[in-house]
Design an enzyme around this catalytic site. Structure first.
Site, mmCIF file in Angstrom:
data_model
loop_
_atom_site.group_PDB
_atom_site.id
_atom_site.type_symbol
_atom_site.label_atom_id
_atom_site.label_comp_id
_atom_site.label_asym_id
_atom_site.label_seq_id
_atom_site.Cartn_x
_atom_site.Cartn_y
_atom_site.Cartn_z
ATOM 1 N N ARG A 178 3.037 4.912 3.499
ATOM 2 C CA ARG A 178 2.785 5.236 4.895
ATOM 3 C C ARG A 178 3.668 6.356 5.431
ATOM 4 N NH1 ARG A 178 1.862 -0.875 7.361
ATOM 5 N NH2 ARG A 178 -0.237 -1.110 6.498
ATOM 6 N N GLU A 204 -4.328 -0.768 -0.702
ATOM 7 C CA GLU A 204 -3.847 -0.017 0.451
ATOM 8 C C GLU A 204 -2.836 1.008 -0.039
ATOM 9 O OE1 GLU A 204 -2.596 -2.265 3.821
ATOM 10 O OE2 GLU A 204 -4.296 -3.634 3.744
ATOM 11 N N HIS A 245 2.593 3.749 11.788
ATOM 12 C CA HIS A 245 1.329 3.655 11.045
ATOM 13 C C HIS A 245 0.599 4.982 11.191
ATOM 14 C CE1 HIS A 245 -2.441 2.268 9.448
ATOM 15 N NE2 HIS A 245 -1.875 1.116 9.131
ATOM 16 N N ARG A 301 8.239 0.178 4.546
ATOM 17 C CA ARG A 301 7.509 -1.001 4.076
ATOM 18 C C ARG A 301 6.243 -0.612 3.320
ATOM 19 N NH1 ARG A 301 3.210 -4.375 6.411
ATOM 20 N NH2 ARG A 301 3.055 -2.844 8.064
ATOM 21 N N HIS A 335 4.787 1.126 14.509
ATOM 22 C CA HIS A 335 4.058 0.001 13.920
ATOM 23 C C HIS A 335 4.962 -1.136 13.461
ATOM 24 C CE1 HIS A 335 0.908 -2.143 11.876
ATOM 25 N NE2 HIS A 335 1.404 -1.928 10.679
#
Length: 847
Positions: free
Chosen positions: A301, A132, A252, A397, A362
């Site tokens: 992100r 990811e 997100h 994060r 998110h």
């Protein structure tokens, strides 16, 4: 007139029922259920209670699509996972917390599988691993293609149902119960529905674990479920706990765009889709992430979300697209069945069409500040999962670290509660309730937050948002105490603190993007915004980012500050280490290590307890490693902690020669001081519940008195005289030399009129003369228990509590309680320092 203050307690009816538990866990996601299950394993006889806002299987965990990041591939390493996490966190991660995550994560994941969680595997039976955003290795396990959270939740719920853990569902937590010393002693809550328990009640517990999840519902559009209204953070604020880094809300980047009027929980398009090869394009078909970051579409992100927002502003469109058409229908249905079904439900065929996406709220990287064992700033209150700020995430994060964080730190919390074994306490009435927020303001709060404190922020937008939030506190009607008003109050509390922190941070960092301060500013803003709630409102403190538990170990100033804070003289400790190393190394040094270990060999080593005890001297042991050239250290415990065999007390990293050469001197000091602390702890425990205290004497090893007395304090004891000049102590030989006790007193008074005078007696008939002369403390030397009791009666009757009494000589652990029960003030135990057995501690070189 100013707006009414944020309430320090929710208006609610008095609890109509009460339940007792050893530990109450608030929340039923991966963090909460793991904490409950682990504690139930450690304490099978304990009563563990889980309270959850919805049914046991609800919450954010079950919505997690991507997976759990952990080092499982032989070509991957914890250091690589750590590096990726630190890069994503943009300078604000706690390195010790991240290292804890990446080193303990694989084991925690295997224990989750042992509880029944089934992850996707290859045809050969190996775990399937994907990537990811922000990960440079394939290290993410998944289940059901894109239904990882649902499988994790299923396994944990089944494990809870199969055990003895009690569950209360449909329970909205209200406020923390605290005792007179401010320690957490339970919670109040409201059970929605009818049954054996309904309405407002109270859970009284020795420890409280907050695992309430996130606060995504503070925004109009979010990936979070309806229950994520920031209840845990709001409760912690009202209770006086420190909340950290709340401005860092992760948006997100790829949430299914359902139109400009769509609000509430929005469908997530997992980052794993891009991990498998999908990419972002704008309305012209341009792959705009190329050139934005070296990982392009797999950038962290915050980078992707900002790039999408820039493209949206430049083009005037309300979304961009995710292109996964090249996967083919079979891959979509096999690898991402949940996402495929959601897209089809909304009229989109991802195998043939572009998927419209835009950022949405998110994940909260900030939350209730904790240490490495999940302890908050309130004793007895723990936090884990999204509600907590462990330091793992920093300003942003890294994908799929959240479920891993829930696993690792939940287990640490359970183990800490098991180790500490908190005593029961009596809750006392807290702050008076001061009103609730009108639930009709909820959509307005969410709308203002999405407009002014969302992905893009500026001074103007944040000030307008702050004003709107202040206005939302006003209401022309009385607000009833109900679920809707409690949730609205929680949302407004969290929104107010978040907006205040975002206004204060004048830079762009991670998931905090200020249009008017568009660059990262390490000179002014490499630090954290800590907030507590007072009667006047939020109080904010800027805390520089100093990774005290995982610093460059050569930071001599930080080490000196720590020694000073412990009551030790850094210069004296340095001199002691110099003498010890001189004895050990002589002219040639550690010849064995020099001969057998290459000069460029580096390693990590753990300082591990081999026996249960109380640790003391970690800062001193660390100073030895400093002196010999180690690079870094992390604390797994702090001085005064009760530790168990197998606990890692400290981890050091550096040249192998340095670690091995420092080993003996560091352990000589650490094992001895920990032995002193451990023995002291046994004496303290033996007389617990009495008014007496355990204290040391001057029977210490030459050169080690300050350190040994410090170790006594770590064990819960108190110190007597440090030196012969601190106080006058008249003993039998002084009486003989002076010609009598009265003469000895007068001689001391004449020479040192300001010094306290203590006197030692060994017979009852000496008491009267001593009291007549005005002794401030009397030492009862080698008295029997019966004579000690008589002495206490005589002294208390004649002078009350003006004179302190110490029992010394001939004391044993077996008799300590009986002696303390006589009413003496102190038990003096010379054995604490002159004959305490060393605590078995070792240095284990990894690999």
């Amino acid at each position: 007139m100013s707006a009414p203050a944020i309430p320090l307690r929710l208006t609610a009816p008095a609890p109509g029922w009460t339940v007792e538990a050893d530990v109450v866990v608030v929340g039923s996601g991966i963090a909460g259920l793991t904490a409950a299950l682990r504690y139930a394993e450690l304490e099978p006889a304990a009563k563990v209670l889980v309270v959850t806002k919805d049914v046991l299987s609800a919450g954010s965990t079950r919505w997690a699509q991507g997976g759990i990041a952990a080092v499982l591939h032989p070509q991957d390493t914890p250091d690589q996972h750590l590096s990726d996490t630190l890069l994503a966190g943009v300078g604000l991660c706690d390195v010790a917390a991240v290292r804890t995550l990446v080193t303990e994560g694989p084991g925690a994941l295997r224990r989750l599988m042992a509880r029944g969680a089934r992850f996707d595997r290859t045809s050969g039976g190996e775990l399937q691993l994907t990537r990811e955003g922000g990960h440079r290795r394939r290290r993410i396990v998944h289940a059901g293609g894109d239904a990882t959270g649902a499988e994790v939740q299923r396994a944990l719920v089944e494990a809870v149902r199969a055990g003895t853990i009690e569950v209360i569902e449909h329970a909205l937590v209200l406020d923390l119960l605290k005792d007179a010393e401010g320690r957490a002693r339970g919670v109040t809550l409201h059970v929605m529905g009818e049954g054996a328990r309904d309405g407002v009640g109270a859970v009284r517990a020795r420890a409280v674990v907050l695992a309430t999840g996130g606060m995504g519902q503070v925004y109009a559009a979010t990936t979070n479920p309806a229950v994520s209204t920031g209840d845990g953070v709001a409760l912690a604020l009202r209770a006086g706990a420190v909340v950290r880094d709340l401005e860092f809300v992760q948006f997100h980047p790829t949430v299914l765009w359902l139109g400009p009027a769509s609000t509430g929980q929005q469908p997530l398009i997992s980052e794993a889709v891009r991990g498998e090869g999908a990419f972002l394009v704008d309305h012209e078909g341009e792959r705009f992430m190329r050139g934005e970051h070296d990982l392009a579409d797999l950038a962290p992100r915050d980078v992707v979300a900002k790039a999408i927002m820039r493209r949206i502003r430049e083009t005037g469109h309300e979304h961009v697209y995710l292109d996964g058409r090249h996967f083919g229908r079979d891959t979509w249905q096999a690898r991402f069945p949940t996402i495929y079904a959601v897209c089809r439900e909304h009229g989109i065929d991802p195998a043939a069409e572009l998927i419209p996406v835009a950022p949405a709220a998110h994940y909260a990287s900030g939350g209730v500040r904790t240490d490495l064992r999940g302890r908050t700033s309130i004793e007895g209150l723990y936090a884990c999962g999204e509600v907590a700020c462990t330091g793992v995430h920093g300003a942003n994060r890294l994908a799929s670290n959240s479920l891993l964080e829930g696993l690792v730190f939940a287990e640490r919390i359970a183990e800490d509660i098991h180790r500490v074994r908190p005593e029961p306490g009596e809750p006392v009435d807290g702050e008076a309730a001061s009103g609730l927020v009108d639930p009709r303001t909820r959509p307005r709060i969410q709308g203002h937050m999405s407009m002014g404190a969302s992905v893009l922020r500026s001074r103007e937008s944040l000030l307008l948002t702050a004003k709107a939030l202040r206005d939302a506190r006003w209401t022309p009607v009385a607000v009833p105490a109900c679920t809707e008003s409690w949730e609205a109050t929680n949302l407004l509390t969290v929104a107010t603190v978040l907006t205040g922190a975002a206004t204060a941070r004048l830079e762009t960092r991670g998931s905090h993007w200020r249009e008017d301060h568009g660059t990262r500013d390490d000179d002014e803003w490499l630090g954290h915004l800590d907030v507590t709630l007072t009667e006047e409102g939020p109080r904010m403190t800027y805390t520089p980012h100093e990774d005290a538990s995982s610093r460059r170990i050569g930071d001599r100033e930080a080490a000196a500050r720590e020694l000073t804070a412990a009551g030790l003289d850094p210069v004296a400790v340095d001199a002691l280490i110099d003498r010890a190393l001189e004895e050990d190394l002589r002219e040639k040094g550690d010849v064995t290590s020099l001969a057998t270990v290459p000069a460029d060999r580096h390693a990590v080593a753990d300082v591990v307890a081999r026996k249960d005890g109380i640790v003391a001297g970690l800062a001193v042991a660390e100073a030895v490693f400093v002196r010999l050239g180690a690079d870094r250290s992390e604390r797994g415990a702090k001085d005064g902690d009760r530790v168990r065999a197998g606990d890692v007390l400290m981890t050091v990293e550096g040249p192998v020669r340095a670690l091995l050469t420092a080993e003996r001197t560091a352990l000589n000091l650490l094992t001895h001081l920990s032995g002193v602390a451990t023995l002291t702890g046994r004496w303290v425990e033996a007389i617990s519940g009495t008014a007496a205290r355990v204290r040391d004497s001057r029977k210490t090893l030459p050169g080690l008195r300050a350190l040994e007395k410090y170790a006594v304090r770590c064990g819960g004891g108190v110190n007597h005289r440090m030196s012969l000049s601190d106080a006058a102590l008249i003993k039998d030989n002084h009486v003989v030399a002076a010609g009598g006790v009265a003469e000895a007193f007068r001689a001391v008074r004449e020479c040192y009129p300001d010094l306290p005078i203590e006197v030692e007696v060994d017979r009852l008939d000496q008491l009267e003369a001593v009291l007549d002369e005005g002794a401030e403390e009397i030492l009862l030397d080698n008295f029997t228990i019966e004579d000690t009791a008589r002495a206490v009666q005589i002294v208390k009757k004649q002078v009350g509590n003006r004179v302190a009494l110490e029992a010394s000589g001939g004391l044993t652990l077996e008799s300590a309680r009986d002696v303390a029960d006589t009413g003496v003030d102190y038990l003096a135990v010379g054995a604490l320092t002159h004959s305490a057995p060393a605590l078995d501690i070792a240095l284990d070189l990894r690999g």
